[in-house]
Design a protein around this motif. Structure first.
Motif, short mmCIF file in Angstrom:
data_model
loop_
_atom_site.label_atom_id
_atom_site.label_comp_id
_atom_site.label_asym_id
_atom_site.label_seq_id
_atom_site.Cartn_x
_atom_site.Cartn_y
_atom_site.Cartn_z
N VAL A 462 0.84 -1.20 0.00
CA VAL A 462 0.00 0.00 0.00
C VAL A 462 0.87 1.25 0.00
N THR A 463 0.29 2.34 -0.51
CA THR A 463 0.96 3.64 -0.49
C THR A 463 0.82 4.25 0.90
N GLY A 479 5.59 2.68 -9.58
CA GLY A 479 4.72 2.34 -10.69
C GLY A 479 4.63 3.52 -11.64
N LEU A 480 4.72 3.25 -12.95
CA LEU A 480 4.65 4.31 -13.96
C LEU A 480 3.85 3.80 -15.16
N LEU A 481 2.78 4.51 -15.52
CA LEU A 481 1.91 4.08 -16.61
C LEU A 481 1.69 5.22 -17.59
N VAL A 482 1.61 4.88 -18.86
CA VAL A 482 1.22 5.79 -19.92
C VAL A 482 0.09 5.13 -20.70
N VAL A 498 1.52 7.99 -11.93
CA VAL A 498 2.70 7.69 -11.11
C VAL A 498 2.24 7.14 -9.76
N VAL A 499 2.82 6.01 -9.36
CA VAL A 499 2.57 5.43 -8.03
C VAL A 499 3.84 5.57 -7.21
N LEU A 500 3.71 6.14 -6.01
CA LEU A 500 4.83 6.32 -5.10
C LEU A 500 4.72 5.35 -3.93
N ASP A 501 5.84 5.07 -3.31
CA ASP A 501 5.79 4.22 -2.13
C ASP A 501 5.19 4.96 -0.94
N ARG A 502 5.30 6.29 -0.93
CA ARG A 502 4.75 7.14 0.13
C ARG A 502 4.40 8.49 -0.48
N GLY A 537 -5.97 1.14 -1.03
CA GLY A 537 -4.60 1.13 -0.53
C GLY A 537 -3.57 1.73 -1.47
N LEU A 538 -3.96 2.01 -2.72
CA LEU A 538 -3.02 2.53 -3.71
C LEU A 538 -3.43 3.94 -4.11
N ARG A 539 -2.47 4.85 -4.18
CA ARG A 539 -2.73 6.23 -4.62
C ARG A 539 -1.99 6.48 -5.93
N VAL A 540 -2.73 6.87 -6.93
CA VAL A 540 -2.17 7.05 -8.27
C VAL A 540 -2.19 8.54 -8.61
#
Length: 886
Positions: A462-463, A479-482, A498-502, A537-540
């Motif tokens: 989780v972030t 995490g990086l998506l286009v 973009v997904v960060l660990d924190r 649990g994930l923040r994008v």
């Protein structure tokens, strides 16, 4: 055995077996595939899908459920219900088939003295998925069931999924043989009325795609762990253990029928038609109260439409039982009293529930009154034409436009000596349903859509959210998506996720808009425009690479736009205060139904069954809230247990799912709510609140919009400038402006009325000249001309009538035309003598209307219409002359 005792024994059995007791979730969860929670496993889906680590290995719950697919069948059979309770036990990667079978068998067959249900083992049958040999062997080993009482069945019967992409698996169902008096022998395959299903054990192991294994299609994957999901029908077990024939005669449902008997003077079990109505009332009263209890109000779409339909079917059924007085509150009281031991919130929230049902009943009774008038007209038209069948189109119009139930239409038509074209009605209903299904299909979202995000979650966890205390933090890109596709890097100008660990960024939730800001690396910058949480649990972070090239695993400094965050936090805290103020003024029936917290402004939706909030009450709310701001109260946010939050009296929003640990935002004795949003430290930081408007956004739901802080001050400054300008122009003090403006408006209205009278007199003054210019067409005086300039609409009609009056007793036809741009209006009037010769105004219009590209109609003495070709007026006059000659 009473129903509450059945659920208590279920819970005690599984708690003793190491399961965590979990409260029923709200009927309203944030799930795009479901209007209402329809199974016990719904609240556990994130655990089954692996989106969130389960906080326990085993759980048990008594889940309230609503299924609405068979509303029309409710009452016609004793098997269909909309509301029911599903008792379930769940294993998240712990025990599997053997454990599920053993737990179920022990509970249903243990003696009642030992805490079980005491069902006779020799009357238990089970079914298994067609090739599940393991389940067959387990039933033989654990329960000692002989092979002849274990039946294999296909996917339609013994494979479970939710009807959309998501978790599923083969199942084993437990049946109880009610005896030969209830049907033929042969097990569930032969007769599911005699052999009644009471429990379904789902061995959840698959992820289904768009096509279901129920229909023979293979799963698209497997779940991270093998899980157990079971559902025992509480009401079915109740009527077996209570020795009655169906759910309507059980201890929690029969009292509603008893109340309906008291109202109607009729008795259940005497007349089959009446019994259908009694059952509809009993079922829908329970569903309606439970749905309203979870925050839904009647409306014309979605959940609100289902609720409205349920409540109106109760009123309809009551009327067909001969009850014309209001009934919904009384039925709701019975449901509250019977269900309160399990759902105490029905008692604390009953003021709002009763207000909603009373308002809906009042509105529907008015609808019935209006629909009855339309029905009477339709009956008169049918009979006048010599027909004996009310057209299906009219029945559908009554149903679709006026909310008139078809059953009531059939009943009233029968009393009037007519039948109804039900085939045509059903055809129109099917067309409507097809359109609705097609529309719903375009919006359906499956649970396979978040697989990419779940992969990131499974890999990196989780972030960590830091935003309650920090607005800037160091982090790593995990995490990086286009365009929804994972990439190793993205260049300047590309839109990225973009997904960060924190992160310190707040993801949009609870009505609060997401943070914006920047992600800065050693050689790149990403502008963050939005933050979402597509899986729990994930923040994008969504935005654009504005400089350099961003890459996976890069270190960044995540920086929130501090000014915007502060402004949004002020709005969110202000929303809590407005909520408290509204509830204080209007009572607990005013419950939050939605909100928006944006920079400098807020929008607060709330239930208000009694209608609009009076301006004086709204002003008092605004004044009270601003007083709290001036008191500069501390805003304290802290975590505690759900039980402690309830003890403190914290407000809990309908439809929200809360865990065992909750976050409370506390402003002393004025406002205390469960909330995950961001807030100011003290109420004085908000500055001020200015309410802009209050209006309806649907049946029983109102919306308040307000400005906060500097935006509120700027608004008041503009208003002050406007008032000063008006006062200067009108040479009046500000407090005198309302009276002065009202005087101006009244003088303007008087002048307009005088002007209208002068204009009307001028129009009618031309009537004499027009009548004097009548031409003779075979003994008929014809006035067919373009009206004077400025004559149109009602003036044209009045002028035609006046000209006709001046033609006296002779046969006469008046046709006046008015052309305005690309439109034509015309009126035809005939004298009594003309009508005696067969000249009807309405019949004359088709003879000339095509010339002006128009049409119209009316009665024999006066008719009117319009067209689109003013240039055709001369041709229309010639066509009318020709028609009269012929």
């Amino acid at each position: 055995m009473q129903t509450h005792e059945i659920t208590r024994r279920f819970t005690d059995h599984f708690v003793a077996a190491g399961h965590t007791k979990v409260s029923s979730a709200s009927l309203i969860l944030d799930d795009p595939n479901l209007l209402f929670v329809n199974a016990g496993m719904v609240q556990f889906k994130p655990y089954f899908l692996g989106e969130v680590p389960p906080p326990y290995a085993r759980a048990t719950s008594i889940q309230k459920c609503v299924r609405t697919g068979d509303i029309d069948e409710v009452g016609r059979t004793t098997r269909h219900n909309t509301f029911f309770q599903m008792a379930g036990n769940f294993s998240f990667g712990d025990y599997f088939k053997a454990g599920a079978i053993e737990h179920a068998w022990n509970l249903i067959t243990s003696s009642q003295d030992a805490g079980g249900y005491g069902f006779e083992p020799d009357r238990i049958w089970v079914t298994v998925y067609r090739d599940d040999d393991e389940a067959i062997e387990l039933w033989r080993k654990i329960a000692g069931l002989p092979l002849e009482r274990i039946q294999r069945r296909g996917g339609k019967d013994n494979y479970w999924d939710m009807g959309v992409p998501g978790p599923g698996g083969p199942s084993s169902e437990i049946y109880y043989d009610r005896g030969p008096e209830h049907g033929r022998e042969g097990g569930p395959e032969a007769d599911e009325d005699r052999y009644l299903e009471i429990w379904n054990l789902v061995f959840m192991q698959d992820v289904r795609g768009e096509l279901s294994p129920k229909d023979g299609h293979p799963p698209i994957g497997t779940l991270p762990h093998k899980n157990i999901d079971t559902g025992m029908g509480v009401e079915r077990v109740a009527y077996l253990l209570q020795g009655v024939d169906n759910v309507y005669e059980t201890d929690l449902v029969r009292p509603v029928i008893t109340r309906a008997e008291e109202f109607s003077g009729r008795r259940y079990g005497v007349d089959a038609t009446d019994d259908v109505r009694f059952r509809v009332i009993a079922d829908h009263a329970r569903s309606g109260v439970m749905i309203i209890g979870d925050g839904v109000t009647p409306s014309n779409e979605g959940r609100g439409y289902v609720l409205r339909r349920l409540l109106r079917r109760i009123v309809r059924s009551s009327r067909l039982l001969g009850v014309n007085e209001p009934v919904l509150r009384s039925f709701a009281e019975v449901v509250r009293d019977e269900m309160a031991p399990t759902y105490p919130e029905l008692v604390s929230g009953f003021e709002r529930i009763s207000a909603v049902v009373e308002a809906e009943e009042e509105a529907f009774l008015a609808t019935l009154s209006a629909g009855s008038r339309i029905f009477d007209t339709a009956v008169a038209e049918t009979k006048s034409s010599g027909g004996l069948v009310l057209p299906g189109d009219r029945a559908f119009q009554l149903h679709d436009t006026y909310g008139f139930p078809i059953d009531l239409t059939l009943e009233m038509a029968s009393e009037a000596g007519l039948e109804v074209d039900q085939d045509r009605f059903r055809a129109l209903m099917n067309e409507q349903r097809s359109r609705a299904k097609a529309d719903a299909a375009t919006r359906k979202v499956g649970h396979g859509d978040g697989s990419i995000y779940r992969t990131v979650l499974d890999t990196h966890g989780v972030t960590e959210f830091l935003g309650y205390t920090d607005l800037s933090a160091e982090a790593t890109i995990v995490g990086l998506l286009v365009d929804g596709v994972p990439v190793a890097a993205a260049r300047e100008g590309e839109h990225v996720e973009v997904v960060l660990d924190r992160t310190p960024f707040y993801a949009e939730a609870g009505g609060q808009q997401a943070d914006t800001g920047e992600l800065r690396g050693a050689s790149f910058t990403v502008r963050v425009d939005d933050v979402q949480s597509p899986v729990a649990g994930l923040r994008v972070h969504r935005g654009v690479v504005v400089a350099g090239e961003v890459s996976l695993d890069a270190a960044v400094v995540a920086e929130v736009d501090r000014s915007r965050r502060a402004s949004v936090s002020r709005a969110h805290t202000a929303t809590h205060l407005v909520h408290a103020g509204v509830r204080g003024a209007l009572g607990t029936a005013a419950a939050q139904a939605g909100s928006l917290n944006a920079p400098g402004r807020l929008r607060f939706d709330f239930t208000s069954p009694t209608g609009a909030v009076q301006p004086a009450a709204l002003a008092e709310i605004e004044d009270e809230v601003n007083t709290v701001l001036q008191q500069n109260r501390e805003v304290e946010a802290y975590e505690t247990t759900m039980d402690e939050a309830k003890r403190l009296g914290a407000m809990m929003l309908f439809g929200e799912k809360y865990g065992d640990r909750v976050r409370v935002v506390d402003m002393g004795d004025y406002s205390r709510e469960l909330c995950g949003g961001t807030h100011v430290g003290r109420t004085g930081e908000i500055g001020m609140i200015k309410v802009l408007s209050e209006a309806s956004i649907g049946s029983g739901v109102r919306r308040v919009e307000a400005l906060v802080g500097l935006d509120a001050f700027r608004h008041l400054s503009k208003e002050h400038l406007l008032v000063s300008t008006l006062a200067d122009q009108l040479k009046a003090r500000p407090e005198e402006l309302p009276e002065r403006i009202n005087g101006l408006i009244e003088r303007l209205r008087t002048a307009e009325r005088d002007l209208e009278k002068v204009r009307a007199d001028a129009v009618l003054a031309s009537a004499g000249a027009l009548a004097a210019g009548a031409e003779d067409i075979d003994g008929v005086s014809l006035v067919a001309v373009a009206a004077p300039d400025g004559v149109n609409g009602n003036d044209l009609r009045a002028l035609a009538s006046d000209v006709r009056g001046r033609l006296g007793s002779q046969p006469g036809v008046v046709a006046l035309f008015s052309g305005d741009g690309e439109k034509v209006s015309f009126v035809v009037a005939t004298t009594a003598a003309a009508r005696d010769r067969g000249l009807a105004a309405g019949a004359l219009i088709p003879t000339f209307a095509p010339a002006v590209g128009g049409r119209g109609g009316g009665k024999a003495d006066l008719a009117q219409g319009g067209g689109t070709d003013p240039a055709g007026i001369p041709d229309a006059v010639r066509a009318l002359r020709s028609a009269l000659r012929n």
